[in-house]
Write a protein that holds these residues in place. Structure first.
Motif, short mmCIF file in Angstrom:
data_model
loop_
_atom_site.label_atom_id
_atom_site.label_comp_id
_atom_site.label_asym_id
_atom_site.label_seq_id
_atom_site.Cartn_x
_atom_site.Cartn_y
_atom_site.Cartn_z
N THR A 105 -0.29 15.31 6.95
CA THR A 105 -1.63 14.14 6.59
C THR A 105 -1.75 13.12 5.96
O THR A 105 -0.22 13.05 5.37
CB THR A 105 -3.20 15.14 6.10
N GLY A 106 -1.84 12.14 5.94
CA GLY A 106 -1.47 10.98 4.85
C GLY A 106 -2.78 10.03 4.23
O GLY A 106 -3.93 10.06 4.97
N ARG A 107 -2.18 9.67 3.16
CA ARG A 107 -3.45 8.67 2.77
C ARG A 107 -3.29 7.89 2.57
O ARG A 107 -2.14 7.16 1.58
CB ARG A 107 -4.16 9.41 1.52
N PHE B 46 1.00 -1.20 -0.12
CA PHE B 46 -0.21 0.01 -0.33
C PHE B 46 0.83 1.66 -0.53
O PHE B 46 2.00 1.39 0.71
CB PHE B 46 -0.89 -0.06 1.13
N LEU B 47 1.01 2.39 -0.78
CA LEU B 47 0.84 4.07 -1.14
C LEU B 47 0.58 4.05 0.32
O LEU B 47 -0.11 4.61 0.85
CB LEU B 47 0.75 4.03 -2.26
N TYR B 48 1.75 4.99 0.79
CA TYR B 48 1.51 5.81 2.19
C TYR B 48 1.84 7.10 1.45
O TYR B 48 3.44 7.80 1.33
CB TYR B 48 1.92 5.25 3.72
N ASP B 49 1.24 7.83 1.50
CA ASP B 49 1.23 9.55 0.35
C ASP B 49 0.87 10.53 2.21
O ASP B 49 -0.37 10.64 2.60
CB ASP B 49 0.71 9.56 -0.38
N THR B 50 2.13 10.95 1.62
CA THR B 50 1.67 12.02 3.28
C THR B 50 2.11 13.52 3.42
O THR B 50 3.08 13.56 2.48
CB THR B 50 2.66 11.51 4.53
N THR B 51 1.78 14.58 3.94
CA THR B 51 2.94 15.98 3.30
C THR B 51 1.91 17.03 5.05
O THR B 51 1.63 15.91 5.56
CB THR B 51 1.77 16.41 2.08
#
Length: 302
Positions: free
Chosen positions: A278-280, A261-266
């Protein structure tokens, strides 16, 4: 938890480099809480933990405690947690579950983690029986496949200064999509986002709650890297201290934590020594499976 499980969990290091099925099995044992009394559970920490209990560990264990008081057909859809005091890894954590509500569609639980008679952690979790409704979701960013990326250990080879806990065995396989913060710190190319592929480093049992708890554990591993990366600083290499303050997760769709799974955070904001991240989470097929928000304490010399 059996004595054998305690011994296995004690050998697990929660933050480091290489992993494998044996290390993942230790994490599963770590999440296998001992039931002391009705609504009361006890968890342990690895013997070679850092100075304080890893936030993902206490959040995962608290969610296990909540889930064990809920019918299995009701799935957790959200949790909200506060890290109140640093946890001491040398002593067990007692998790006290308060059965707030058992409704026709939703079940609510509140869990308090206690050490030496004081609360160190508080979690509220909501569970829902499956039902149909509206469907939409953000699209996954266009990123390289995880199999094409360097492993965490390969990324670390040229950075001997990061020789502490981050090199020890870890139960989560992490592959950075963009340059990790310890690289951008040297190049001066600050990253607005931090993107990593993750998966449990081995095979997990077919238990829905366990997969959710493993993702909860993983969600605290790189999230605060996002605000640090924007300022070109990093743990162990700069004078920075930090801790998770609160943590919220929403689980949108079923998933397996032992698949990529990809953890996309900013990090949209930082002020007053607090940074918001925050992350998706996206499954490998592009499905949005979870969303996370965390506020962390980050202190740097002025």
């Amino acid at each position: 938890m059996t004595d054998l499980a305690k011994d296995a969990a004690a050998e697990l290091d929660i933050t480091g480099g290489a992993g494998g099925q044996a290390v993942l099995d230790h994490l599963v044992d770590l999440l296998d809480l001992e039931k002391i009394e009705e609504n009361i559970f006890r968890g342990v920490s690895p013997a070679n933990s850092p100075v304080r209990v890893f936030g993902g560990q206490v959040a995962g264990q608290a969610l296990v405690a909540a889930g064990r008081t809920v019918p299995s057909e009701r799935k957790v859809h959200s949790l909200h947690a506060y890290f109140i005091r640093p946890g001491d890894p040398s002593i067990p954590i007692v998790y006290e579950v308060d059965r707030i509500r058992d409704g026709r569609s939703f079940t609510t639980r509140r869990v308090t983690g206690v050490q030496r008679g004081k609360a160190i952690f508080a979690l509220s979790a909501s569970f829902q029986r499956p039902e149909p409704g509206l469907e939409h979701a953000d699209e996954m960013p266009d990123v390289p496949a995880p199999e094409t990326l360097l492993t965490f250990a390969e990324r670390m080879r040229d950075f001997p200064d990061l020789s502490g806990t981050r090199r020890r065995p870890r139960p989560i396989d992490v592959r950075y999509v963009n340059d990790p913060p310890w690289v951008t710190r040297q190049t001066g190319r600050a990253e607005a986002r931090n993107q990593v592929w993750m998966r449990a480093d081995g095979r997990l049992p077919d238990e829905d709650l366990l997969h959710v708890c493993v993702l909860t554990y993983a969600s605290d591993m790189t999230l605060l890297d996002s605000p640090l990366a924007r300022h070109g600083i990093y743990w162990e290499l700069d004078e920075v201290s930090g801790a998770s303050l609160d943590h919220a997760l929403w689980f949108h769709r079923p998933f397996r934590a032992d698949e990529w799974f990809l953890y996309d955070t900013t990090s949209p904001s930082a002020s007053g020594a607090r940074s918001l991240a925050t992350g998706r989470f996206f499954a490998a097929d592009g499905t949005l499976i979870a969303t996370v928000v965390q506020e962390g304490l980050l202190r740097v010399p002025s």
